[in-house]
Design a protein around this motif. Structure first.
Motif, PDB file in Angstrom:
ATOM      1  N   LEU A   7       0.826  -1.218   0.000  1.00 14.41           N
ATOM      2  CA  LEU A   7       0.000   0.000   0.000  1.00 14.41           C
ATOM      3  C   LEU A   7       0.856   1.261   0.000  1.00 14.41           C
ATOM      4  O   LEU A   7       0.501   2.268  -0.610  1.00 14.41           O
ATOM      5  N   LEU A   8       1.975   1.218   0.699  1.00 14.35           N
ATOM      6  CA  LEU A   8       2.854   2.389   0.801  1.00 14.35           C
ATOM      7  C   LEU A   8       3.697   2.621  -0.446  1.00 14.35           C
ATOM      8  O   LEU A   8       4.251   3.704  -0.648  1.00 14.35           O
ATOM      9  N   ARG A   9       3.788   1.575  -1.271  1.00 12.62           N
ATOM     10  CA  ARG A   9       4.737   1.593  -2.376  1.00 12.62           C
ATOM     11  C   ARG A   9       4.693   2.870  -3.219  1.00 12.62           C
ATOM     12  O   ARG A   9       5.721   3.504  -3.459  1.00 12.62           O
ATOM     13  N   ASP A  10       3.513   3.285  -3.650  1.00  7.45           N
ATOM     14  CA  ASP A  10       3.438   4.445  -4.545  1.00  7.45           C
ATOM     15  C   ASP A  10       3.399   5.780  -3.811  1.00  7.45           C
ATOM     16  O   ASP A  10       3.656   6.820  -4.390  1.00  7.45           O
ATOM     17  N   TRP A  11       3.071   5.743  -2.528  1.00  4.60           N
ATOM     18  CA  TRP A  11       2.992   6.976  -1.750  1.00  4.60           C
ATOM     19  C   TRP A  11       4.332   7.373  -1.162  1.00  4.60           C
ATOM     20  O   TRP A  11       4.653   8.539  -1.072  1.00  4.60           O
ATOM     21  N   ALA A  12       5.093   6.368  -0.736  1.00  2.00           N
ATOM     22  CA  ALA A  12       6.363   6.664  -0.068  1.00  2.00           C
ATOM     23  C   ALA A  12       7.422   5.636  -0.471  1.00  2.00           C
ATOM     24  O   ALA A  12       7.894   4.871   0.349  1.00  2.00           O
ATOM     25  N   PRO A  13       7.776   5.635  -1.767  1.00  2.55           N
ATOM     26  CA  PRO A  13       8.720   4.619  -2.253  1.00  2.55           C
ATOM     27  C   PRO A  13      10.061   4.668  -1.529  1.00  2.55           C
ATOM     28  O   PRO A  13      10.677   3.621  -1.275  1.00  2.55           O
ATOM     29  N   GLY A  14      10.506   5.882  -1.190  1.00  2.00           N
ATOM     30  CA  GLY A  14      11.794   6.013  -0.496  1.00  2.00           C
ATOM     31  C   GLY A  14      11.754   5.323   0.849  1.00  2.00           C
ATOM     32  O   GLY A  14      12.675   4.584   1.216  1.00  2.00           O
ATOM     33  N   LEU A  15      10.660   5.547   1.571  1.00  2.00           N
ATOM     34  CA  LEU A  15      10.504   4.934   2.895  1.00  2.00           C
ATOM     35  C   LEU A  15      10.451   3.415   2.788  1.00  2.00           C
ATOM     36  O   LEU A  15      11.126   2.700   3.554  1.00  2.00           O
ATOM     37  N   VAL A  16       9.703   2.907   1.818  1.00  2.00           N
ATOM     38  CA  VAL A  16       9.600   1.451   1.633  1.00  2.00           C
ATOM     39  C   VAL A  16      10.978   0.859   1.343  1.00  2.00           C
ATOM     40  O   VAL A  16      11.366  -0.163   1.912  1.00  2.00           O
ATOM     41  N   GLY A  17      11.735   1.544   0.478  1.00  2.00           N
ATOM     42  CA  GLY A  17      13.093   1.093   0.166  1.00  2.00           C
ATOM     43  C   GLY A  17      13.947   1.023   1.423  1.00  2.00           C
ATOM     44  O   GLY A  17      14.652   0.033   1.656  1.00  2.00           O
ATOM     45  N   LYS A  18      13.847   2.083   2.246  1.00  2.00           N
ATOM     46  CA  LYS A  18      14.665   2.134   3.473  1.00  2.00           C
ATOM     47  C   LYS A  18      14.274   1.010   4.432  1.00  2.00           C
ATOM     48  O   LYS A  18      15.138   0.407   5.072  1.00  2.00           O
ATOM     49  N   ILE A  19      12.978   0.756   4.549  1.00  2.00           N
ATOM     50  CA  ILE A  19      12.526  -0.322   5.449  1.00  2.00           C
ATOM     51  C   ILE A  19      13.087  -1.657   4.970  1.00  2.00           C
ATOM     52  O   ILE A  19      13.669  -2.422   5.735  1.00  2.00           O
ATOM     53  N   LEU A  20      12.941  -1.922   3.658  1.00  2.00           N
ATOM     54  CA  LEU A  20      13.408  -3.209   3.118  1.00  2.00           C
ATOM     55  C   LEU A  20      14.929  -3.352   3.239  1.00  2.00           C
ATOM     56  O   LEU A  20      15.436  -4.443   3.510  1.00  2.00           O
ATOM     57  N   ASP A  21      15.658  -2.236   3.053  1.00  2.00           N
ATOM     58  CA  ASP A  21      17.130  -2.280   3.127  1.00  2.00           C
ATOM     59  C   ASP A  21      17.625  -2.853   4.450  1.00  2.00           C
ATOM     60  O   ASP A  21      18.686  -3.471   4.512  1.00  2.00           O
ATOM     61  N   THR A  22      16.861  -2.633   5.515  1.00  2.00           N
ATOM     62  CA  THR A  22      17.337  -3.055   6.837  1.00  2.00           C
ATOM     63  C   THR A  22      17.367  -4.580   6.997  1.00  2.00           C
ATOM     64  O   THR A  22      17.928  -5.083   7.953  1.00  2.00           O
ATOM     65  N   PHE A  23      16.750  -5.305   6.053  1.00  2.00           N
ATOM     66  CA  PHE A  23      16.682  -6.768   6.201  1.00  2.00           C
ATOM     67  C   PHE A  23      17.876  -7.512   5.609  1.00  2.00           C
ATOM     68  O   PHE A  23      18.050  -8.696   5.828  1.00  2.00           O
ATOM     69  N   TYR A  24      18.702  -6.825   4.802  1.00  2.00           N
ATOM     70  CA  TYR A  24      19.773  -7.531   4.103  1.00  2.00           C
ATOM     71  C   TYR A  24      21.073  -7.566   4.897  1.00  2.00           C
ATOM     72  O   TYR A  24      21.497  -6.551   5.452  1.00  2.00           O
ATOM     73  N   ILE A  25      21.686  -8.747   4.950  1.00  2.00           N
ATOM     74  CA  ILE A  25      22.977  -8.918   5.627  1.00  2.00           C
ATOM     75  C   ILE A  25      24.051  -8.852   4.542  1.00  2.00           C
ATOM     76  O   ILE A  25      24.440  -9.866   3.950  1.00  2.00           O
ATOM     77  N   LEU A  26      24.498  -7.613   4.248  1.00  2.00           N
ATOM     78  CA  LEU A  26      25.325  -7.375   3.065  1.00  2.00           C
ATOM     79  C   LEU A  26      26.627  -8.168   3.058  1.00  2.00           C
ATOM     80  O   LEU A  26      27.094  -8.596   2.003  1.00  2.00           O
ATOM     81  N   GLU A  27      27.225  -8.389   4.250  1.00  2.00           N
ATOM     82  CA  GLU A  27      28.518  -9.092   4.249  1.00  2.00           C
ATOM     83  C   GLU A  27      28.393 -10.542   3.768  1.00  2.00           C
ATOM     84  O   GLU A  27      29.378 -11.161   3.394  1.00  2.00           O
ATOM     85  N   ASN A  28      27.161 -11.093   3.743  1.00  2.00           N
ATOM     86  CA  ASN A  28      26.978 -12.466   3.257  1.00  2.00           C
ATOM     87  C   ASN A  28      26.513 -12.539   1.804  1.00  2.00           C
ATOM     88  O   ASN A  28      26.204 -13.607   1.299  1.00  2.00           O
ATOM     89  N   ILE A  29      26.431 -11.370   1.151  1.00  2.00           N
ATOM     90  CA  ILE A  29      25.895 -11.352  -0.215  1.00  2.00           C
ATOM     91  C   ILE A  29      26.998 -10.998  -1.205  1.00  2.00           C
ATOM     92  O   ILE A  29      27.710 -10.024  -1.017  1.00  2.00           O
ATOM     93  N   VAL A  30      27.146 -11.855  -2.251  1.00  2.00           N
ATOM     94  CA  VAL A  30      28.146 -11.537  -3.283  1.00  2.00           C
ATOM     95  C   VAL A  30      27.468 -11.197  -4.607  1.00  2.00           C
ATOM     96  O   VAL A  30      26.374 -11.621  -4.874  1.00  2.00           O
TER      97      VAL A  30
END
Ligand SMILES: NC(=O)c1ccc[n+]([C@@H]2O[C@H](COP(=O)([O-])OP(=O)(O)OC[C@H]3O[C@@H](n4cnc5c(N)ncnc54)[C@H](OP(=O)(O)O)[C@@H]3O)[C@@H](O)[C@H]2O)c1
Ligand SMILES: *[C@@H]1O[C@H](CO)[C@@H](O)[C@H](O)[C@H]1NC(C)=O
Ligand SMILES: *[C@@H]1O[C@H](CO)[C@@H](O)[C@H](O)[C@H]1NC(C)=O
Length: 291
Positions: A268-291
């Motif tokens: 629901l938030l996707r089109d209203w606050a794409p930046g916020l949605v991106g920031k929320i999703l970013d917090t889930f990735y463990i970058l040091e384990n991703i190549v």
């Protein structure tokens, strides 16, 4: 500010109402004897979907690449009460083979009530897009084109039975999430194709339901192996997921969000606050384990 609060209140109220009053239930009588094709049913959510249909007395047709696993799943379907259980081996990277599955299903079951398109494959792994076109082609063939191929092969049978099509999508089919570019592309393609098809059916009074299941992270063996150490997210149980998918299919719902609270607010938030949605999703990735 007051306006925003009121809006929030309405949205939350709407959710709660939907959540607590959408309790229409599915009974075995609604499913007994129905003919169901479940793709990707050798393991994972597809296997569980087959069991849920079987428990209610449906006649199931299974398909995937591994014959031995399919044989075991078919046996268990019979133990659970399936009216019948068959399987056909097929690699969905081969569209001729996908077409044969539709044909074989119509021959064996004498028609079709539910087409459950669930398989997922292709060579895409979870990680940075490296420009590998072969993996793009294979992902789009297995995860999108074969769905369309199976649908065209099943359309006349579904028209006759006034049946339903079920499509397994993902949050990645609604919001572009990182490290899954080719998978995400195939899910967006599915969403476009099948939402268009649904409108076409509606306008032309073709009584075939199209149910799109938008899923979050589910605890299947393959998913956990692929992303378990790369995302910090709680996986939802595959059995409950499968039960909700079957329910949405039988009730001919257009969409299912599972887990509801994990997915729907972001969509629901996707089109209203794409930046916020991106920031929320970013917090889930463990970058040091991703190549
Ligand atoms: N699990 C999640 O977190 C999650 C999240 C969002 C959406 N979903 C969606 O839910 C659906 C099921 O996911 P899942 O986690 O249950 O998948 P899974 O456990 O990996 O199972 C995939 C199924 O597809 C079959 N398959 C793979 N490649 C194939 C090919 N080339 N030809 C024919 N069959 C093939 C596999 O069987 P064989 O290996 O025997 O061929 C298996 O039965 C997928 O559409 C997925 O995108 C899952
Ligand atoms: C694709 O499947 C068909 C039908 O099963 C088979 O005849 C053909 O050899 C397959 N093609 C490839 C490239 O494996
Ligand atoms: C559409 O099909 C469903 C399931 O077969 C049936 O219950 C419903 O009455 C049909 N609707 C119309 C308008 O024919």
């Amino acid at each position: 500010m007051a306006g925003a609060k009121l809006l929030l209140l309405c949205v939350c109220g709407g959710f709660s109402a939907y959540y607590f009053y959408s309790t229409e239930s599915v009974t075995p009588e609604m499913v007994r004897g129905k003919r169901v094709l479940v793709t990707g049913s050798s393991t994972g959510i597809g296997e569980q979907i087959a069991y849920h249909f079987a428990q209610m007395g449906a006649r199931v047709m299974l398909t995937a690449r591994r014959a031995e696993r399919l044989r075991e799943v078919a046996e268990k379907c019979l133990e659970l009460g399936a009216g019948s259980a068959h399987y056909v081996v097929s690699d969905m990277g081969n569209l001729t083979s996908a077409q044969n599955v539709a044909q074989e299903t119509r021959n064996t079951l004498g028609g079709l009530d539910y087409l459950v398109l669930n398989h997922v494959g292709g060579s895409g792994s979870f990680g940075t897009f490296q420009g590998d076109m072969d993996s793009v082609l294979s992902s789009l063939t297995v995860n999108f084109l074969s769905y369309v191929q199976l649908t065209s092969g099943a359309l006349s049978a579904l028209r006759e039975s006034q049946g339903g099509i079920v499509i397994m999508s993902s949050l990645s089919g609604r919001i572009g999430a990182p490290f899954t570019a080719t998978y995400s592309a195939s899910k967006f393609a599915l969403e476009g194709f099948y939402s268009s098809l649904r409108r076409e059916f509606s306008l032309q009074k073709t009584n075939i339901s199209v149910t799109v299941a938008v899923l979050g992270y589910i605890d299947t063996e393959n998913a956990v192996k692929k992303v378990g150490d790369k995302v910090s997210m709680l996986a939802s149980p595959k059995q409950a997921c499968a039960r909700e998918v079957v329910r949405a299919a039988v009730l001919r719902q257009a969409e299912l969000f599972y887990p509801f609270w994990g997915i729907k607010p972001l969509v629901l938030l996707r089109d209203w606050a794409p930046g916020l949605v991106g920031k929320i999703l970013d917090t889930f990735y463990i970058l040091e384990n991703i190549v």
